[in-house]
Structures are given as C-alpha cells and as structure tokens.
Design an enzyme around this catalytic site. Structure first.
Site, PDB file in Angstrom:
ATOM      1  N   SER A 134       1.931 -22.382  -7.252  1.00  0.00           N
ATOM      2  CA  SER A 134       1.823 -23.811  -6.909  1.00  0.00           C
ATOM      3  C   SER A 134       0.425 -24.263  -7.319  1.00  0.00           C
ATOM      4  CB  SER A 134       1.995 -23.978  -5.402  1.00  0.00           C
ATOM      5  OG  SER A 134       1.519 -25.223  -4.973  1.00  0.00           O
ATOM      6  N   TYR A 194       0.560 -21.806   3.809  1.00  0.00           N
ATOM      7  CA  TYR A 194       1.234 -21.954   2.502  1.00  0.00           C
ATOM      8  C   TYR A 194       0.240 -21.776   1.365  1.00  0.00           C
ATOM      9  CZ  TYR A 194       3.993 -24.118  -1.261  1.00  0.00           C
ATOM     10  OH  TYR A 194       4.663 -24.372  -2.443  1.00  0.00           O
TER      11      TYR A 194
END
Ligand SMILES: NC(=O)C1=CN([C@@H]2O[C@H](COP(=O)(O)OP(=O)(O)OC[C@H]3O[C@@H](n4cnc5c(N)ncnc54)[C@H](OP(=O)(O)O)[C@@H]3O)[C@@H](O)[C@H]2O)C=CC1
Ligand SMILES: CCCCCCCCCCCCCCCC(=O)OCC(=O)COP(=O)(O)O
Length: 303
Positions: free
Chosen positions: A179, A192
């Site tokens: 990401s 995360y």
C-alpha cells in the site's frame, strides 16, 4: 566539419539503439504467463478477484484462496464464462479455503494446496488483507495482533510455504500487495500502516536472498482502490467498521491494480506504486522534508 557530422551520426545511432533496447525490455511478453500456476490469497473480492481474472485470461492456472468458499466458487464460475486472451486454452481454476491468520497452520495448509494442485507453483500473489479505523489509545492489543497476522505474518507464512517449491524448480515470482501506507504512515491506521511497512521491509530483504535462485520479488503499492476494504476494516474493539469510505468509493478500479500486477511479473519490476501524483509527492516529502510531512499528517488527525 566532417568529423563533427560523423560523431553526431554515431551518437544518433547509439541513441536509437538504446531506445530500441529499452522498448524491447518494456514490451510485455504476455505468452510468458501461459500455463503458469498462480496462487492468489484473498481471491474472493476486490484486488485479488481482479487478479484472478487477469491471470486466468492470460492462460494461467489460478489457485483461488480465501476463507469464504462460497464466494470463491462464484469467482470460479464467473471465470469459466470468460474467454482467454491471446487465443490460448483456459485452465480450470481451483478453489481452496485458506485463512492466512491461522499462523501456525498456514505453511502446512499452503503446501497441501500446492500438492493438491499438481505440486508446482510459479507465481504467488500475497494479497489477503484487512484494514483498520481507530485510535491507538483505545485499541485493544488483540486488534494489532489480528491485523499483523493477516497482513504481515500471513504473507510471510505463505511465502515460506512456496519458497522450497520455487527453489527446487529454480524459478518463481512472489508479489506482495502492499500500500502507499507501506511507505508513509497516516493517522488512525497504526496497525494497518505498521503491517504494510513490515511487508515492504520483508520483501526488500527477501529479494536479495533469493535472487540467485531465479526467484523474483515485486511489491505493488496501491493508493485508494474501490473494494470492500473499508467495510471489513477492524475498529478499536475488533468489530467491523461496516462503511464504504469516500476515499475508497472514489478509488481506482481493482482491474487497474491487477493490470500492474501482471506487468510486475512480466517486466520483473521490483516495486510499483499505483497512486495519484499527490500521494507519491507525500512519499518524497517524508524522505526529503520530514517536518512538512509531520505537519501535514497532524492536520489530517481527528482528535
Ligand atoms: N482497497 C484499497 O484502497 C487498497 C487495498 N490494498 C490492499 O489490497 C489487498 C486486498 O484488499 P482489497 O481487495 O482492497 O479488499 P477486499 O476487502 O475487497 O478483499 C480482501 C480479501 O482478503 C481476504 N481476507 C481477509 N482476511 C483474510 C484471512 N484471514 N485469510 C484469508 N483471506 C483473507 C478476503 O477474503 P475472505 O473474506 O473471503 O477470506 C478478501 O478476499 C489488501 O492487502 C489491502 O491492504 C492496498 C492499498 C489500497
Ligand atoms: C506541499 C504539497 C503537499 C500535498 C499534500 C497532499 C496531502 C495528501 C495526503 C495524502 C496521504 C496519503 C494517503 C494514502 C493512503 C492510501 O492511498 O492508502 C491506500 C490504502 O491502503 C487504503 O487503505 P484505507 O484502509 O486507509 O482506506
């Protein structure tokens, strides 16, 4: 005068030659994928599902894994309605239940899946993931553990399971779906973003260790993508967030990411960021002018 013209001509020819070699290197050879066995985690939804379609259409045998067999069967049925690209013969997809957070069993479970699919594995797409919305102060430690298990240790365990097969066959390709948040941290995403930073570091370390085995490692770092990610994100108490965020809703189509995943394999790219310019700019700001990045992130924080 004559010498200058000759030198310019030689320079021009060398430039043309370099451009030709570069174009050849960038020209994707899609036939390379035909017949390859591709294991995809999190294939029931979003980016994983989109990757299943792309690799299936390029003539690969896709091995679809996630926790939800009913959804995987739906993906398989939709795949079988597709025609392949390049006029190649389609290979029947396989469906397997795999919970990547079941850390102590993942290695064995993946090995069983590979054996059941013919004992060969060429490409792995470590995609399964879960996001998070919350504050560190009020978040239970178990939530950090769960996000790290799915997003980081899950990817490590799947990778460890496939490596012996790839070493034995002297080749393979491992793709980690990371990401933008593996490059920069944003507020309210602590577990995360930590898991995505960990993955980035894991793959950067692994890449050099396995290069001599002809095993390639790519990290594909998307920005926002329109999937179920925000819906299933965990909150402070471990319950699901259950909403489609505006950033997610306005994100890229998962097919765009899948196209870059295919390119990362064919062109053997080590890293690709599929995100808008301002996200890439913030990654550079974090490196070059960290105080500006800290200020930008403080402004994004809801307290
Ligand atoms: N959407 C976005 O904006 C972005 C997404 N990403 C990354 O892309 C990846 C895919 O997410 P995306 O497609 O967006 O989200 P989705 O929620 O649509 O898909 C997530 C997938 O992960 C699977 N999954 C979740 N937990 C587990 C588990 N414990 N074991 C096995 N499979 C699991 C789900 O399958 P099932 O429930 O059937 O088990 C599902 O197939 C993630 O790693 C995410 O971090 C990266 C950047 C941006
Ligand atoms: C001086 C010029 C500065 C320009 C400033 C622009 C400020 C914009 C800040 C952008 C932050 C980047 C966030 C990127 C997040 C992202 O794309 O993450 C992808 C995901 O993994 C999404 O998961 P989530 O669960 O957070 O939806």
């Amino acid at each position: 005068m004559f010498e200058i013209a000759t030198a310019l001509l030689i320079g021009f020819i060398i430039l043309l030659l370099l451009l030709f070699l570069h174009a050849r290197k960038q020209n994707p050879d899609y036939f390379f994928l035909v017949g390859k066995v591709v294991l995809i985690t999190g294939a029931s939804s979003g980016i994983g599902r989109a990757c299943s379609f792309k690799f299936y259409r390029h003539g690969c045998k896709v091995v679809l894994c996630s926790r939800n067999k009913a959804e995987l069967i739906k993906v398989k049925e939709s795949l079988e309605l597709q025609t392949t690209a390049l006029g190649v013969k389609a290979i029947t997809p396989e469906v397997h239940i795999l919970d990547v957070s079941d850390i102590s069993h993942v290695e064995k479970n993946v090995q069983n899946i590979i054996e059941a699919s013919g004992g060969k594995i060429d490409i792995v797409i470590n995609n399964a993931g879960v996001s998070y919305r919350g504050h560190v102060t009020s978040t239970q430690l178990e939530v950090f553990q769960k996000v790290m298990d799915v997003n980081f240790l899950g990817q490590v365990a799947v990778t460890k399971a496939v490596l012996p097969y790839m070493v034995k066959s002297n080749g393979g390709h491992i793709i980690g779906i990371g990401s933008v948040q593996g490059k920069i941290a944003v507020p309210h995403r602590a577990p995360y973003t930590a898991s995505k930073h960990a993955c980035q570091a894991f793959y950067d370390s692994l890449r050099s260790e396995v290069a001599h085995n002809n095993i390639h490692v790519s990290v594909v770092n998307p920005g926002y993508v329109k999937t179920n990610l925000s819906h299933s994100a965990l909150t402070d108490d471990g319950s699901s967030y259950g909403k489609l965020d505006e950033t997610t809703a306005k994100g890229l189509h998962p097919d765009v990411i899948a196209k870059f995943v295919v390119h990362s394999v064919i062109l053997k790219k080590k890293e690709i960021m599929v995100a808008p310019f301002h996200h890439k700019l913030v990654v550079w700001i974090r490196l070059i002018c960290p105080n500006l990045y800290f200020w930008l992130m403080k402004k994004r924080t809801n307290v």
